[in-house]
Design an enzyme around this catalytic site. Structure first.
Site, PDB file in Angstrom:
ATOM      1  N   ASP A   1       0.881  -1.170   0.000  1.00 28.30           N
ATOM      2  CA  ASP A   1       0.000   0.000   0.000  1.00 28.30           C
ATOM      3  C   ASP A   1       0.923   1.225   0.000  1.00 28.30           C
ATOM      4  O   ASP A   1       1.408   1.630   1.053  1.00 28.30           O
ATOM      5  CB  ASP A   1      -0.909  -0.010   1.230  1.00 28.30           C
ATOM      6  CG  ASP A   1      -1.799   1.227   1.305  1.00 28.30           C
ATOM      7  OD1 ASP A   1      -2.204   1.739   0.245  1.00 28.30           O
ATOM      8  OD2 ASP A   1      -2.076   1.676   2.438  1.00 28.30           O
TER       9      ASP A   1
ATOM     10  N   GLU B   1      -1.379  -1.538  -4.702  1.00 27.31           N
ATOM     11  CA  GLU B   1      -2.608  -0.764  -4.871  1.00 27.31           C
ATOM     12  C   GLU B   1      -2.353   0.402  -5.818  1.00 27.31           C
ATOM     13  O   GLU B   1      -1.335   1.081  -5.722  1.00 27.31           O
ATOM     14  CB  GLU B   1      -3.117  -0.243  -3.523  1.00 27.31           C
ATOM     15  CG  GLU B   1      -4.488   0.396  -3.636  1.00 27.31           C
ATOM     16  CD  GLU B   1      -5.088   0.718  -2.282  1.00 27.31           C
ATOM     17  OE1 GLU B   1      -5.476   1.879  -2.089  1.00 27.31           O
ATOM     18  OE2 GLU B   1      -5.167  -0.184  -1.430  1.00 27.31           O
TER      19      GLU B   1
ATOM     20  N   ASP C   1      -2.117   0.939   7.583  1.00 26.65           N
ATOM     21  CA  ASP C   1      -1.404   0.804   6.307  1.00 26.65           C
ATOM     22  C   ASP C   1      -0.941  -0.636   6.080  1.00 26.65           C
ATOM     23  O   ASP C   1      -0.981  -1.139   4.955  1.00 26.65           O
ATOM     24  CB  ASP C   1      -0.211   1.764   6.262  1.00 26.65           C
ATOM     25  CG  ASP C   1      -0.657   3.218   6.273  1.00 26.65           C
ATOM     26  OD1 ASP C   1      -1.347   3.632   5.322  1.00 26.65           O
ATOM     27  OD2 ASP C   1      -0.330   3.930   7.239  1.00 26.65           O
TER      28      ASP C   1
END
Length: 173
Positions: A7, A66, A138
């Site tokens: 991420d 992502e 996260d």
């Protein structure tokens, strides 16, 4: 198969590593790469070195990242894109195959709907991986990216098997 989920973030980049064996998904590791304050080059260096260290320690076979969403703040979107570029560069240098997923795809895959909030993602990551504690947001997002890839790649492999094909050495045989 071992999957590294990422991420990306310009200040905090989450990572999550899972193992996949058939329908089973098991937690290996997760955490955050925190970049120093200050200039962008130092942040990019920290991200690249952090990813390289994670790859060296955990030896993933696949990576999933992502995708960047467009924010209302163009400067923040640009910074996020640069952090994502650093992540992709580190993964390419490590020789890992990279799959990319939107936040909507990740949330749909892990939670069941694309409008899930961070707490719902964290809750489902804990449930799906049987964790005893809740990972930082996260890190949980990165684990969700890895789970999304596991779900998508598992479906693809099952489809290949139904068609009489198999994957050998990362290629269709």
């Amino acid at each position: 198969m071992r999957i590294l989920g990422i991420d990306p973030g310009s200040r905090v980049t989450g990572f999550g590593v899972i193992d996949v064996a058939g329908q089973n998904r098991s937690y290996v590791a997760s955490g955050c790469i925190k970049t120093p304050g200050g200039e962008l080059p130092a942040r990019i260096k920290a991200i690249i070195e952090g990813i390289a260290e994670i790859v060296a320690i955990y030896h993933p076979e696949h990576s999933a990242v992502e995708q960047v969403f467009v924010n209302v703040n163009p400067s923040a979107t640009l910074m996020l894109g640069q952090a994502r570029g650093a992540v992709l560069s580190a993964l390419v240098l490590a020789g890992l195959p990279i799959s990319e997923y939107t936040a909507l795809q990740v949330k749909q895959s892990v939670v069941g709907h694309g409008k899930a909030d961070k707490e719902q993602v964290q809750h489902m990551v804990v449930r799906l991986l049987g964790l005893t504690g809740t990972p930082q947001a996260d890190a949980a997002d990165a684990l969700a990216v890895a789970l999304c890839h596991a779900n998508h790649s598992h479906a693809a492999i099952a489809g290949f098997a139904r068609a009489g094909l198999r994957i050998k050495g990362g290629r269709l045989a």
